[in-house]
Design a protein around this motif. Structure first.
Motif, PDB file in Angstrom:
ATOM      1  N   ASP A  89      -1.661   1.616  -6.460  1.00 22.90           N
ATOM      2  CA  ASP A  89      -0.334   1.261  -5.959  1.00 22.90           C
ATOM      3  C   ASP A  89       0.551   0.714  -7.084  1.00 22.90           C
ATOM      4  OD1 ASP A  89      -0.803   1.904  -3.155  1.00 22.90           O
ATOM      5  OD2 ASP A  89      -2.240   0.251  -3.232  1.00 22.90           O
ATOM      6  N   ASP A 136       0.851  -1.196   0.000  1.00 26.05           N
ATOM      7  CA  ASP A 136       0.000   0.000   0.000  1.00 26.05           C
ATOM      8  C   ASP A 136       0.886   1.245   0.000  1.00 26.05           C
ATOM      9  OD1 ASP A 136      -2.041   1.800   0.094  1.00 26.05           O
ATOM     10  OD2 ASP A 136      -2.469   1.506   2.238  1.00 26.05           O
ATOM     11  N   PHE A 137       1.485   1.489  -1.158  1.00 26.16           N
ATOM     12  CA  PHE A 137       2.461   2.577  -1.284  1.00 26.16           C
ATOM     13  C   PHE A 137       1.823   3.944  -1.093  1.00 26.16           C
ATOM     14  CE2 PHE A 137       3.901  -0.682  -4.478  1.00 26.16           C
ATOM     15  CZ  PHE A 137       4.866  -1.248  -3.650  1.00 26.16           C
ATOM     16  N   ASN A 138       0.600   4.098  -1.569  1.00 24.30           N
ATOM     17  CA  ASN A 138      -0.026   5.422  -1.486  1.00 24.30           C
ATOM     18  C   ASN A 138      -0.779   5.617  -0.172  1.00 24.30           C
ATOM     19  OD1 ASN A 138      -2.276   3.867  -1.807  1.00 24.30           O
ATOM     20  ND2 ASN A 138      -2.960   4.823  -3.718  1.00 24.30           N
ATOM     21  N   LEU A 139      -0.620   4.662   0.744  1.00 23.88           N
ATOM     22  CA  LEU A 139      -1.163   4.755   2.094  1.00 23.88           C
ATOM     23  C   LEU A 139      -2.675   4.988   2.111  1.00 23.88           C
ATOM     24  CD1 LEU A 139       1.768   6.841   3.650  1.00 23.88           C
ATOM     25  CD2 LEU A 139       1.458   4.365   3.720  1.00 23.88           C
ATOM     26  N   SER A 140      -3.355   4.406   1.136  1.00 28.05           N
ATOM     27  CA  SER A 140      -4.807   4.581   1.037  1.00 28.05           C
ATOM     28  C   SER A 140      -5.557   3.643   1.968  1.00 28.05           C
ATOM     29  CB  SER A 140      -5.254   4.305  -0.395  1.00 28.05           C
ATOM     30  OG  SER A 140      -5.029   2.938  -0.719  1.00 28.05           O
ATOM     31  N   PHE A 156      -5.735   0.462   1.085  1.00 30.52           N
ATOM     32  CA  PHE A 156      -5.983  -0.684   0.195  1.00 30.52           C
ATOM     33  C   PHE A 156      -4.755  -0.921  -0.654  1.00 30.52           C
ATOM     34  CE2 PHE A 156      -9.920   1.879   0.234  1.00 30.52           C
ATOM     35  CZ  PHE A 156     -10.748   0.998   0.916  1.00 30.52           C
ATOM     36  N   VAL A 157      -4.525  -2.168  -0.992  1.00 32.35           N
ATOM     37  CA  VAL A 157      -3.522  -2.460  -2.009  1.00 32.35           C
ATOM     38  C   VAL A 157      -4.289  -2.650  -3.304  1.00 32.35           C
ATOM     39  CG1 VAL A 157      -1.640  -3.958  -2.710  1.00 32.35           C
ATOM     40  CG2 VAL A 157      -2.103  -3.570  -0.269  1.00 32.35           C
ATOM     41  N   ASP A 158      -4.111  -1.695  -4.201  1.00 32.90           N
ATOM     42  CA  ASP A 158      -4.949  -1.707  -5.388  1.00 32.90           C
ATOM     43  C   ASP A 158      -4.182  -1.221  -6.618  1.00 32.90           C
ATOM     44  OD1 ASP A 158      -4.790   1.003  -4.955  1.00 32.90           O
ATOM     45  OD2 ASP A 158      -6.868   1.224  -4.292  1.00 32.90           O
TER      46      ASP A 158
HETATM   47 ZN   LIG Z   1      -2.733   1.781  -1.772  1.00 32.73          ZN
END
Ligand SMILES: [Zn+2]
Ligand SMILES: [Zn+2]
Lengths: 232, 695
Positions: free
Chosen positions: B635, B624-628, B630-632
């Protein structure tokens, strides 16, 4: 490290039937943008047009009420369109997500949403917008997975075939290409929408700059008289 | 604190040169680095030049406070009168706290005796690889002393006499390249009465690199120099900086250059020439060089002379270095305190010199720097090195580190100053980012030491620790104090300790005086302890009754988690972006959770996009690179932006090096191997659909 709930259905397991035919049958609508616009705007689903882009029964003028699929055609570029049809033979709603009018597109992603009470996703596949490969120096990687009922995470991005500090990411120009194909069976009658959750819609250039696009929706209407679960 | 190490303090490593290739390649690329490294305004809330003028005026009125190191030594400000004090500045005629006569070097207490002045004549015998030296040494005792212990570089012949030629009792020992000798005096020196003795020596020159790789001398056909191969005397038990006059003998067709003021030359009977230099400042760093030098002249603030000496071949390029040095000195004079010396000489040496060396009022640098022009990729490397060496005119010369554990006050501050300059002048944080990555990726745990450790020299990773990490540690102080407050602190520190010794703790005390902030924890964490921040970072969006909050969890799974200020950048769909500084203060816990209120759902959250924190981050919700939360697919798109960026390459010695275009972000190295490649994309695909756990 504690991990949150994993959706334990692999993409492969979801591919309950080959999707190759989807490509060929829906390829028919990958006509010039103008045609797509004209047909989509001009044709009312109820007229039973044979233009499958806007939805119609393909098994002829049967008296039996069939589900209809009505997509929207873009009126601006770049765009993301949801095209589809009711395939009576397969008894499925078959959908292809098209992207077009992009310049320097590095990647695109969104959560695709649908009404899980009315539709059940039975197949999903990432498509390759440019048919690139290691030999052309680039390849697309995509992902698609259920996040929750009625919510599918999906995205594709263009990667270099090699990883090197000075081999920078590079986007591509896309006039019109396919991103994703999906198949649904209907679970109940009534209208429902397939679309993209607004805050999750994202396209970026290779510089990281976001690209504003027209994200369209589609409507599936299952008539009250339709027999749910009818054999293909 | 009396140990007298061979002074490597002011060297710039050969490593600098090693980096140049990469820098040149990087700068030659016409392509801008991707979004993460596009410079943002520095400290948006406190534009860093806004108030500095006012603070400078304020600080100069307050400089009276001086931190007593606690040794019981009398307050140096009111200490014994220096024979030269009370003399007005020869240039302005006005008493100035930074003027040359305020020198006292009393921060370490008053020694029993000092070297006051050396009158040195050097004659370099190139064919014989020998240096003949004649010195008149003026000593002043402050207590009755009957023996003097002094140090010079290893000599083969040594003669020490009274000025009239009568012999003195001397015992000499050689120790690792140095000759230490003790003069036993028949009768003790009378306190405060100067005594002069004469030394005549011959040293066989061994010009192999020492320490971190700079050549101590050179005897090539084009350039001949003696820098770290000491030809002058130092007191072996104490610091004892001295004023000096230097006379360099050279062939008639050559020119001799040295720090200090050049005061002409004259012909000798044998047809050679002798060149004279006057060093009115007390220092124990010096050097000289001989070549077919020509001078390009410039002007420093206060109409002080700048002399750039290159060989005739480089003369047409010298104006670039003149212009650069003028700008850097003007900038540091404004940011810190005004340039203190009567002038500056910048001298070209052979490429194999390897880097730079900055004694007081003189800078030696390797050849190619002088061929750089602003339109070439090499320029940024030239700017970085020149600004570092000029930084030493403040850090290391104006204020000297008191002990080997305070070397950060010289090298880390000089490197930080250079980074501060290039950040503005070159509009890039490339230099400081390179310093971060150098430390983070090149220092094995077995070689790591605290920046402020006594004997940090002894680590094979000395350069990475003191120059690179040290600069990053000062740069990180901007997160804590703001840039203008940090500059105000440095100004106050340079004023208080000008021409004196200081410890790292003295600087902390100055920061407290100027800012009111007690940075004990920061000093303890970054100067007294080794290592860097390692944390898992996770994010999720909390929507409570329509109030949207970005919630972050920073988890440091280490014994003693670091406290730091984390810049968090939140991007929105409308293209707007906001950056907040968030305090991460674990107070002993491993995990810290922070909430940031937002007006809309962000499209991504990024941490420390300018590398202002010395850290390695990993995703706490893997992928979850964008720290949202969710892993989506978003990312995956983020990963595509960070793809490549670094690789490991094997050197000739078999060692692996980390090689990056500086936009490296380890967060994306999901399958940790110091590269971001298809393995990481594959790893991300495994995590797709993951939802962040509740926190
Ligand atoms: Zn994410
Ligand atoms: Zn240095």
């Amino acid at each position: 490290m504690t991990l949150p709930n994993l959706v334990n259905v692999s993409t492969a397991a979801r591919l309950s039937r080959p999707l190759a035919w989807v490509l060929t049958s829906l390829m028919a609508v990958s006509c010039a943008d103008e045609v797509a616009v004209t047909s989509a705007v001009a044709v009312d689903a109820k007229t039973g047009s044979t233009d499958i882009a806007v939805g119609a029964a393909v098994d002829g003028a049967s008296a039996t009420a069939m589900p209809t699929f009505v997509g929207q055609a873009h009126s601006a570029e770049p765009y993301v369109e949801i095209a589809g049809l009711w395939n009576a033979e397969a008894q499925r709603v078959q959908v292809v997500v098209w992207i077009g009018g992009f310049t320097d597109l590095l990647g695109i992603a969104a959560h695709l949403t649908y009404d899980a009470d009315k539709l059940e996703l039975v197949a999903q596949q990432m498509l390759d917008p440019t048919q690139e490969s290691a030999s052309t120096g680039f390849l697309w990687r995509g992902l698609v997975k259920d996040l929750a009922p009625g919510r599918l995470v999906t995205g594709i991005a263009r990667f270099r075939a090699i990883s090197h500090p000075y081999a920078y990411p590079d986007g591509t120009d896309l006039a019109r290409a396919q991103w994703l194909s999906l198949e649904f069976v209907v679970k109940s009658t009534g209208k429902s929408t397939i679309g993209f959750d607004v805050p999750t819609r994202l396209a970026r250039k290779a510089t990281g700059e976001p690209i504003a696009a027209q994200w369209l929706t589609a409507e599936v209407d299952v008539p009250a008289t339709f027999v749910i679960g009818g054999a293909p | 604190m009396n140990q007298h190490l061979p002074t490597l303090l002011l060297m710039c490593a050969a490593v600098t040169a090693q980096w140049l290739d990469a820098t040149a390649v990087c700068a030659a690329s016409p392509r801008k680095l991707f979004a993460d490294t596009v410079p943002l305004p520095t400290d948006p809330d406190t534009p860093w030049h806004a108030k500095i003028q006012a603070q400078r005026a304020e600080a100069s009125h307050q400089h009276a406070h001086r931190h007593d190191p606690g040794s019981g030594v009398a307050d140096p400000v009111s200490g014994v009168a220096d024979p030269v004090s009370g003399v007005a500045d020869p240039v302005s005629g006005v008493a100035d706290p930074l003027a040359w006569y305020s020198a006292n070097f009393a921060g370490l207490g008053k020694p029993k005796w000092e070297i006051i002045h050396q009158d040195i004549t050097v004659d370099l015998k190139v064919a014989a690889s020998e240096l003949k030296t004649e010195i008149d040494v003026k000593i002043r005792a402050h207590q009755p002393v009957d023996s003097l212990s002094l140090l010079t570089t290893g000599v083969s012949a040594l003669k020490v006499t009274q000025l009239d030629g009568s012999p003195l009792k001397v015992t000499a020992t050689n120790l690792s390249g140095y000759t230490q000798f003790t003069i036993d005096l028949a009768k003790p020196l009378t306190p405060e009465v100067d005594w002069v003795f004469h030394l005549s020596s011959t040293a066989k020159l061994a010009c192999n690199p020492q320490g971190i790789g700079l050549y101590p001398c050179g005897l090539g056909p084009t350039y001949q120099w003696v820098t770290f191969h000491r030809y002058y005397l130092t007191a072996s038990a104490v610091h004892s900086p001295f004023t000096s006059t230097l006379h360099v003998i050279a062939d008639a067709n050559k020119v001799a250059v040295a720090p200090g003021e050049p005061v002409g030359n004259e012909k000798l009977a044998d047809g050679r020439k002798v060149w004279h230099f006057n060093q009115i400042e007390r220092t124990d760093n010096a050097g000289f060089a001989i070549a077919d030098y020509v001078a390009a002249l410039g002007k420093l603030p206060g109409d002080k002379p700048l002399r750039v000496y290159t060989t005739a071949k480089y003369a047409s390029y010298a104006k670039n270095i003149v212009g650069l040095a003028e700008k850097v000195i003007a900038s540091f004079s404004k940011d810190f305190v005004p340039f203190a010396w009567p002038g500056l000489s910048i001298m070209q040496l052979e490429n194999n010199f390897g880097g730079g060396y900055a004694p007081l009022s003189g800078i030696f640098m390797y050849r190619d720097v002088f061929g750089a022009t602003p339109d070439t990729g090499y320029w940024s490397a030239a700017v970085e090195l020149t600004a570092h060496e000029i930084g030493h005119q403040w850090w290391g010369n104006l204020v000297e580190p008191a002990t080997s554990g305070d070397v950060a006050l010289s090298e880390s501050l000089a490197e930080f100053s250079s980074c501060l300059y290039t950040e503005t002048a070159l509009d890039s944080r490339a230099q400081i980012i390179r310093d971060h990555l150098s430390y983070l990726y090149q220092v094995p745990a077995s070689e790591d030491m605290a920046v402020g450790a006594q004997g940090v020299y002894s680590s094979p990773s000395y350069v990475e620790i003191v120059y690179h990490k040290g600069a990053a540690v000062f740069d990180m102080l901007r997160n804590e104090l703001g840039t203008d407050q940090l500059l105000a602190t440095l100004k106050q520190y340079a004023t208080t300790y000008n021409r004196d010794y200081a410890t790292l703790d003295d600087l902390r005390y100055e920061a407290l005086q100027v800012t009111g902030k007690d940075l004990n924890w920061y000093w303890d964490q970054w100067f007294e302890k080794k290592g860097h921040i390692k944390a898992d970072v996770a994010g999720r969006l909390v929507d409570k009754d329509g109030v949207i909050t970005v919630r972050l969890r920073v988890n440091q799974q280490v014994g003693k988690p670091f406290r730091f200020t984390l810049p968090v950048t939140i991007d929105f769909a409308d293209g707007k972006s906001k950056t907040e500084l968030v305090e991460i203060n674990p107070k002993g816990d491993t995990a810290v959770i922070v909430d940031i209120a937002v007006q809309a759902v962000p499209i991504r959250v990024r941490l420390d996009i300018q590398r202002r924190v010395l850290r390695k981050f990993a995703t706490g919700t893997p992928g979850d690179f964008n720290l949202s939360g969710f892993v989506d697919g978003a990312d995956l798109v983020e990963m595509a932006l960070r793809y490549g960026r670094a690789m490991r390459i094997k050197g000739k010695n078999g060692q692996e090096y980390f090689f990056t275009d500086l936009s490296w972000n380890e967060l994306y190295d999901l399958n940790p191997d110091n590269r971001i490649d298809m393995d990481d994309v594959g790893a991300l695909e495994q995590w797709v659909g993951t939802v962040a756990e509740e926190f």
